[in-house]
Design a protein around this motif. Structure first.
Motif, PDB file in Angstrom:
ATOM      1  N   ARG A  77       0.785  -1.233   0.000  1.00 27.28           N
ATOM      2  CA  ARG A  77       0.000   0.000   0.000  1.00 27.28           C
ATOM      3  C   ARG A  77       0.823   1.292   0.000  1.00 27.28           C
ATOM      4  NH1 ARG A  77      -5.321  -0.658  -1.305  1.00 27.28           N
ATOM      5  NH2 ARG A  77      -6.262  -2.355  -0.161  1.00 27.28           N
ATOM      6  N   ASP A  80      -0.582   4.039  -1.882  1.00 22.76           N
ATOM      7  CA  ASP A  80      -1.859   4.529  -1.366  1.00 22.76           C
ATOM      8  C   ASP A  80      -1.675   5.431  -0.150  1.00 22.76           C
ATOM      9  OD1 ASP A  80      -3.313   3.168  -3.289  1.00 22.76           O
ATOM     10  OD2 ASP A  80      -3.628   1.407  -2.025  1.00 22.76           O
ATOM     11  N   ALA A 105      -9.213   1.569   0.442  1.00 24.79           N
ATOM     12  CA  ALA A 105      -8.019   1.147   1.176  1.00 24.79           C
ATOM     13  C   ALA A 105      -8.109   1.581   2.632  1.00 24.79           C
ATOM     14  CB  ALA A 105      -6.762   1.723   0.520  1.00 24.79           C
TER      15      ALA A 105
END
Length: 130
Positions: A77, A80, A105
């Motif tokens: 991630r 993100d 997310a």
């Protein structure tokens, strides 16, 4: 791009979540344990960045299951807005730049953090009802 209002809305969907204050910061807890909290940078955090520019904008910390999960989340991630800082070394939590994180997310990370501390029967009932 998410805000703390989005965090409030998302944690509001997780049973038995309570908003509290820890170290003067909003914290969301279940079973008496915090799983997400506001985490602005301290002066020491900023100093550790040296010449590098730290993330700008609201930062949220979220508990993860363990250090292996932390490494997996950071690897999967990073794009993100998930990251860590030296202060969190050896601590099972990640930091999230709310200005970068997609809502899905963020939702998943908050659920995972909630599951770390949610009572088993509450977690099972919530997951079965989704």
């Amino acid at each position: 791009m998410a805000t703390f209002e989005d965090v409030e809305r998302l944690v509001g969907q997780l049973p038995e979540t309570e908003e509290t204050t820890r170290h003067g910061r909003r914290t969301w807890a279940v079973g008496g344990k915090g799983y997400a909290w506001e985490r602005p940078f301290s002066k020491a955090d900023l100093k550790r960045y040296g010449d590098e520019t730290p993330p700008d904008g609201p930062i949220l910390a979220i508990t993860v299951e363990d250090l292996a999960e932390k490494e997996a989340v950071l690897a999967a991630r990073a794009d993100d807005g998930f990251f860590t800082i030296p202060h969190f070394n050896g601590y099972a939590a990640v930091l999230v730049e709310l200005d970068k994180v997609p809502e899905e997310a963020l939702r998943e990370a908050l659920l995972d953090g909630w599951l770390v501390h949610a009572p088993a029967e509450v977690a099972k009932a919530h997951l079965d009802g989704r």
